[in-house]
Design a protein around this motif. Structure first.
Motif, PDB file in Angstrom:
ATOM      1  N   HIS A  90     -90.706  10.542 -73.112  1.00  0.00           N
ATOM      2  CA  HIS A  90     -89.813  11.072 -73.481  1.00  0.00           C
ATOM      3  C   HIS A  90     -89.171  10.062 -74.466  1.00  0.00           C
ATOM      4  O   HIS A  90     -88.921  10.193 -75.805  1.00  0.00           O
ATOM      5  N   ASN A  91     -88.419   9.471 -74.338  1.00  0.00           N
ATOM      6  CA  ASN A  91     -87.502   8.118 -74.309  1.00  0.00           C
ATOM      7  C   ASN A  91     -88.573   6.878 -75.644  1.00  0.00           C
ATOM      8  O   ASN A  91     -88.160   7.094 -76.943  1.00  0.00           O
ATOM      9  N   ILE A  92     -90.346   7.226 -75.931  1.00  0.00           N
ATOM     10  CA  ILE A  92     -90.767   6.252 -75.631  1.00  0.00           C
ATOM     11  C   ILE A  92     -91.600   7.189 -76.998  1.00  0.00           C
ATOM     12  O   ILE A  92     -91.662   7.084 -78.173  1.00  0.00           O
ATOM     13  N   ILE A  93     -91.584   8.421 -77.018  1.00  0.00           N
ATOM     14  CA  ILE A  93     -92.347   9.071 -77.897  1.00  0.00           C
ATOM     15  C   ILE A  93     -91.520  10.341 -78.702  1.00  0.00           C
ATOM     16  O   ILE A  93     -91.584  10.513 -79.613  1.00  0.00           O
ATOM     17  N   PHE A 101     -98.119  19.186 -71.487  1.00  0.00           N
ATOM     18  CA  PHE A 101     -97.497  18.301 -70.851  1.00  0.00           C
ATOM     19  C   PHE A 101     -96.928  17.220 -71.990  1.00  0.00           C
ATOM     20  O   PHE A 101     -95.470  16.886 -71.167  1.00  0.00           O
ATOM     21  N   TYR A 102     -97.114  17.246 -73.150  1.00  0.00           N
ATOM     22  CA  TYR A 102     -96.751  16.504 -73.903  1.00  0.00           C
ATOM     23  C   TYR A 102     -95.503  16.965 -75.119  1.00  0.00           C
ATOM     24  O   TYR A 102     -94.878  16.981 -74.631  1.00  0.00           O
ATOM     25  N   MET A 103     -95.833  18.600 -74.786  1.00  0.00           N
ATOM     26  CA  MET A 103     -94.549  19.542 -75.181  1.00  0.00           C
ATOM     27  C   MET A 103     -93.548  19.478 -74.702  1.00  0.00           C
ATOM     28  O   MET A 103     -91.936  18.956 -74.891  1.00  0.00           O
ATOM     29  N   ALA A 104     -93.728  19.411 -73.120  1.00  0.00           N
ATOM     30  CA  ALA A 104     -92.702  19.208 -71.783  1.00  0.00           C
ATOM     31  C   ALA A 104     -91.887  17.882 -72.176  1.00  0.00           C
ATOM     32  O   ALA A 104     -90.939  17.696 -71.988  1.00  0.00           O
ATOM     33  N   THR A 105     -92.837  17.015 -72.710  1.00  0.00           N
ATOM     34  CA  THR A 105     -92.034  15.378 -72.290  1.00  0.00           C
ATOM     35  C   THR A 105     -91.638  15.167 -73.848  1.00  0.00           C
ATOM     36  O   THR A 105     -90.135  14.968 -74.415  1.00  0.00           O
ATOM     37  N   ASP A 139     -85.363  16.976 -74.589  1.00  0.00           N
ATOM     38  CA  ASP A 139     -83.806  17.360 -74.787  1.00  0.00           C
ATOM     39  C   ASP A 139     -83.401  18.525 -75.081  1.00  0.00           C
ATOM     40  O   ASP A 139     -82.625  18.646 -75.190  1.00  0.00           O
ATOM     41  N   VAL A 140     -84.103  19.062 -75.560  1.00  0.00           N
ATOM     42  CA  VAL A 140     -84.028  20.639 -76.161  1.00  0.00           C
ATOM     43  C   VAL A 140     -85.048  21.953 -75.653  1.00  0.00           C
ATOM     44  O   VAL A 140     -84.422  22.780 -75.463  1.00  0.00           O
ATOM     45  N   ILE A 141     -86.213  22.029 -75.434  1.00  0.00           N
ATOM     46  CA  ILE A 141     -87.232  22.447 -74.224  1.00  0.00           C
ATOM     47  C   ILE A 141     -86.328  23.381 -73.471  1.00  0.00           C
ATOM     48  O   ILE A 141     -86.380  24.475 -73.623  1.00  0.00           O
ATOM     49  N   ALA A 142     -85.128  23.028 -72.424  1.00  0.00           N
ATOM     50  CA  ALA A 142     -84.520  24.133 -71.819  1.00  0.00           C
ATOM     51  C   ALA A 142     -83.746  24.952 -72.768  1.00  0.00           C
ATOM     52  O   ALA A 142     -83.474  26.367 -71.876  1.00  0.00           O
ATOM     53  N   PHE A 166     -91.610  24.779 -66.562  1.00  0.00           N
ATOM     54  CA  PHE A 166     -93.154  25.815 -66.659  1.00  0.00           C
ATOM     55  C   PHE A 166     -92.782  26.230 -65.228  1.00  0.00           C
ATOM     56  O   PHE A 166     -92.255  26.052 -64.469  1.00  0.00           O
ATOM     57  N   GLU A 167     -92.318  27.590 -65.334  1.00  0.00           N
ATOM     58  CA  GLU A 167     -92.524  28.850 -64.328  1.00  0.00           C
ATOM     59  C   GLU A 167     -93.748  27.897 -63.392  1.00  0.00           C
ATOM     60  O   GLU A 167     -95.004  27.461 -64.055  1.00  0.00           O
ATOM     61  N   ASN A 168     -93.562  27.839 -61.904  1.00  0.00           N
ATOM     62  CA  ASN A 168     -94.870  27.476 -61.265  1.00  0.00           C
ATOM     63  C   ASN A 168     -96.114  27.852 -61.234  1.00  0.00           C
ATOM     64  O   ASN A 168     -97.008  28.071 -61.224  1.00  0.00           O
ATOM     65  N   TRP A 169     -96.408  29.437 -61.757  1.00  0.00           N
ATOM     66  CA  TRP A 169     -97.745  29.793 -61.637  1.00  0.00           C
ATOM     67  C   TRP A 169     -98.331  29.372 -63.119  1.00  0.00           C
ATOM     68  O   TRP A 169     -99.449  28.959 -63.049  1.00  0.00           O
TER      69      TRP A 169
END
Length: 542
Positions: A307-310, A459-463, A467-470, A491-494
């Motif tokens: 996250h810090n890198i991108i 996975f990109y969006m999650a990374t 800092d804000v996705i929660a 993400f949810e487990n499913w």
């Protein structure tokens, strides 16, 4: 016994060293003494092993029953001899039955994992190892429980073998550190299949052909640092899957897949680079250059450093996306006709039902499929609150797609459809979720060709937005179905299990590599999971 075929053409500009083999004894599990596979001496108390006819090749495999969640009691190993400076690619095949256990390759230490969500099929796990000294090392597997483990589960193991390539001791002209294997399974007409690897000077450095039908082959590959193109050919022009058998290929270098597939026409080519720093190679385990600060990290600590890198990329305007598509959104991979590559209408194995002319067919209004193309947020913007920067213009998750199909997809989560209410021209579907998915609402399912692209965008969006996705979980009911309100797992487990499965089933393609390079030029950051797909399991494998 699995066949190993010698390269049919000379290795130009390099040579294989003498085969100093770290031979895995009884790697095909064909020899047994009671319920113990011969030569496999370290069988811990938490597992039991029996002979099975469910084999990857040959007559037998090892059925490993995992009976404990104590991970210190689940190793299956043996010792092999290695020579200093020699490189070996250790490969085994794993078959998961329930998805509650994963296997981890052991090669002088614990290495890569299998993907437990890929049940009912064989998958390859591999690792490239260079011996630091002459002696013996242990190789084998350890079995780990994951979510869903019910206390006992069977995992099948077969075809545990090394491929030997030259090491630093061979002198000039020898292979560097890029050893690997081409795993090739032929269809009903194996004699039609051939392949070659060419270097940047268009010289053929490795090739193969004259194969038997419905047979699995393992070809050793040894390459110096540089740029290469792998090309597989079918002389009849119908590929190796799926009309006349179920062939496939997977070229693994240094433990990472650099070219794979099955369905194509007369030929399919994939370019890759070995030994370069930064990104754009479609894989590799050395985090240097652009990703150097993340080297050595695992789990969510690795995700945070990525996250810090991108983070803090250069935000572009929404209209600039049209210009990006004009330059980098065209089909130069399937029909190669320069039309817009629309993941909701592209037919990877035949002619498209229609095409979009770049620029002139931008939406606009639409009343049905084929009217125009627009900008599809794979991660719906309603999930992050609407036209909010920089997410709203982040090209890593925004693809050119048919406007009408985009509207039908709406903001529904991606998923696997059980009963379709709408199907696009290439087979993308909208409908109720399939039984067993873990979600019962409406989902949209793209075709298999693009599932990995979408998973890696998520996975990109999650990374990138760690800092804000929660806080996005409460923005949309559809977003709430997929997001779990955390900044680590996200993400949810499913949904996570499905993304992991899509990522594994549809490896990084040259199209993704090229798009990632273009996105870096466009907005100044990269998708690490295209450059290094193995990082997905390093972060979310637990």
């Amino acid at each position: 016994m699995r066949k190993s075929i010698t390269m049919l053409s000379a290795l130009i500009g390099m040579s294989l060293s003498a085969q100093v083999s770290a031979q895995v004894e009884n790697g095909n599990f064909e020899s047994w003494s009671g319920n113990t596979p011969d030569n496999w001496t370290t069988i811990d108390s938490g597992i039991s092993v029996a002979e099975s006819s469910n084999s990857y090749n040959g007559a037998s495999s090892a059925a490993v029953t995992v009976n404990t969640d104590s991970q210190s009691s689940t190793d299956l190993r043996q010792s092999v001899s290695v020579s200093a400076g020699q490189s070996y690619t250790f490969i085994t095949w794993v078959y998961h039955t329930e998805g509650g256990v994963r296997a981890r390759l052991y090669v002088d230490g614990y290495q890569g994992y299998s993907t437990p969500t890929l049940t009912g099929q064989w998958q390859q796990v591999s690792y490239n190892y260079t011996a630091g000294s002459t002696g013996t090392i242990e190789v084998g597997l350890r079995f780990y429980d994951v979510s869903g483990f019910d206390g006992s589960e069977v995992v099948y193991i077969d075809a545990f073998e090394p491929t030997t390539s030259g090491g630093g001791s061979t002198g000039g002209g020898g292979c560097s550190t890029n050893g690997g294997e081409l795993a090739l399974t032929t269809d009903n007409y194996g004699g039609e299949t051939s392949w070659q690897i060419t270097n940047s000077s268009s010289q053929t450095v490795a090739s193969g052909g004259s194969y038997a039908s419905n047979t699995t082959y393992s070809e050793a590959v040894c390459l110096d640092d540089g740029s290469y193109t792998f090309t597989i050919n079918d002389s009849y022009g119908d590929g190796i899957c799926c009309s006349y058998g179920y062939g496939s290929y997977n070229l693994v270098i240094n433990g990472s897949s650099v070219a794979s597939g099955d369905s194509f026409g007369a030929s399919e080519s994939t370019s890759f680079t070995l030994g370069g720093s930064g990104g754009g190679t479609g894989g590799g385990s050395d985090l240097s250059g652009y990703y150097a600060s993340a080297d050595g990290l695992t789990g969510f600590a690795l995700k945070s450093e990525l996250h810090n890198i991108i983070d803090s990329h250069s935000t572009q305007s929404y209209s600039a996306l049209w210009s990006f598509y004009l330059s980098y959104g065209r089909d130069t991979y399937y029909e190669n006709d320069g039309s817009i590559l629309d993941i909701y209408s592209e037919n990877p194995t035949g002619s498209d039902s229609f095409t979009f002319t770049a620029g002139s067919d931008q939406c606009g209004s639409y009343s049905g499929e084929s009217d125009c193309y627009n900008r599809e947020h794979a991660f719906p913007r309603s999930w992050f609150g609407g036209a909010v920067s920089p997410m709203n213009t982040d090209v890593h998750h925004i693809f050119p797609t048919d406007g009408y199909v985009n509207a039908r997809r709406s903001s529904y989560p991606y998923g696997e459809v059980g009963s379709a209410s709408y199907t696009s021209s290439n087979g993308s579907r909208l409908g109720s979720a399939a039984s067993g998915l873990g979600y019962s609402g409406t989902v949209f399912e793209p075709i298999d060709e693009f599932k990995g692209d979408i998973a890696r965008a998520y996975f990109y969006m999650a990374t990138r937005y760690e800092d804000v996705i929660a806080g996005w979980q409460s923005q949309s009911s559809y977003g709430d179905a997929a997001l779990n309100g955390s900044s680590n797992q996200v993400f949810e487990n499913w949904f996570l299990n499905m993304l992991l499965s899509w990522h594994a089933q549809d490896p990084v393609s040259q199209k993704e590599i090229d798009r990632n390079d273009a996105a870096y030029s466009f907005q100044g950051n990269r998708n690490p999971f295209v450059d290094h797909p193995e990082l997905v399991s390093e972060i979310w494998g637990n």
